[in-house]
Design a protein around this motif. Sequence first.
Motif, mmCIF file in Angstrom:
data_model
loop_
_atom_site.group_PDB
_atom_site.id
_atom_site.type_symbol
_atom_site.label_atom_id
_atom_site.label_comp_id
_atom_site.label_asym_id
_atom_site.label_seq_id
_atom_site.Cartn_x
_atom_site.Cartn_y
_atom_site.Cartn_z
ATOM 1 N N ALA A 144 0.824 1.535 13.938
ATOM 2 C CA ALA A 144 -0.189 2.013 13.172
ATOM 3 C C ALA A 144 0.438 2.520 12.006
ATOM 4 N N GLY A 145 1.147 3.429 11.953
ATOM 5 C CA GLY A 145 1.972 4.119 10.744
ATOM 6 C C GLY A 145 2.563 3.247 9.820
ATOM 7 N N MET A 146 3.164 2.204 10.431
ATOM 8 C CA MET A 146 3.702 1.015 9.459
ATOM 9 C C MET A 146 2.860 0.481 8.790
ATOM 10 N N VAL A 147 1.672 0.186 9.608
ATOM 11 C CA VAL A 147 0.682 -0.942 8.842
ATOM 12 C C VAL A 147 -0.276 0.183 7.713
ATOM 13 N N ALA A 148 -0.245 1.496 7.993
ATOM 14 C CA ALA A 148 -0.712 2.284 7.202
ATOM 15 C C ALA A 148 -0.046 2.122 5.805
ATOM 16 N N ALA A 207 -1.250 0.949 1.981
ATOM 17 C CA ALA A 207 -1.126 1.960 0.953
ATOM 18 C C ALA A 207 -0.323 1.294 -0.205
ATOM 19 N N GLY A 208 0.900 0.728 0.156
ATOM 20 C CA GLY A 208 1.921 -0.110 -0.866
ATOM 21 C C GLY A 208 1.039 -1.117 -1.377
ATOM 22 N N LEU A 261 0.052 -1.464 -5.352
ATOM 23 C CA LEU A 261 0.693 -2.773 -6.248
ATOM 24 C C LEU A 261 -0.434 -3.288 -6.953
ATOM 25 N N LEU A 262 -1.766 -3.120 -6.607
ATOM 26 C CA LEU A 262 -2.992 -3.737 -7.384
ATOM 27 C C LEU A 262 -2.775 -2.732 -8.787
ATOM 28 N N ILE A 274 7.831 5.069 -2.240
ATOM 29 C CA ILE A 274 7.532 6.007 -1.474
ATOM 30 C C ILE A 274 6.791 5.139 -0.109
ATOM 31 N N CYS A 275 5.894 4.346 -0.433
ATOM 32 C CA CYS A 275 5.383 3.460 0.426
ATOM 33 C C CYS A 275 6.315 2.443 1.134
ATOM 34 N N LEU A 276 7.314 1.760 0.399
ATOM 35 C CA LEU A 276 8.230 1.070 0.804
ATOM 36 C C LEU A 276 9.191 1.842 1.818
ATOM 37 N N ALA A 277 9.613 3.048 1.385
ATOM 38 C CA ALA A 277 10.331 3.760 2.287
ATOM 39 C C ALA A 277 9.756 4.300 3.478
ATOM 40 N N GLY A 278 8.446 4.837 3.566
ATOM 41 C CA GLY A 278 7.612 4.834 4.525
ATOM 42 C C GLY A 278 7.465 3.668 5.807
#
Length: 81
Positions: free
Chosen positions: A21-25, A29-30, A34-35, A51-55
């Motif tokens: 779920a954290g990875m999907v979140a 968000a990324g 991106l939009l 930051i989203c990519l790192a998460g």
Amino acid sequence: MPKQQPRPEPLDPPMVPFALAGMVAWAIAGLVLLLFRDRLVASGHENWLWICLAGFLWGFPGLAVMMRHDANRRRRRSAAG
């Protein structure tokens, strides 16, 4: 002397769904950010995409740890029951 109530069993839920779920979140968000990439760049916040990519990427080691935790959890429960 009052009778003590038995201690409740500690919660021990499966943890892999939380890691996923954290990875999907982070991925969602990324993708949403991106939009709005042009706006982010214009306002100097393009690092939010990184930051989203790192998460998301840090989720893989977390997922591995949670898979090991769940395997140990199954082992503990089969040995106790």
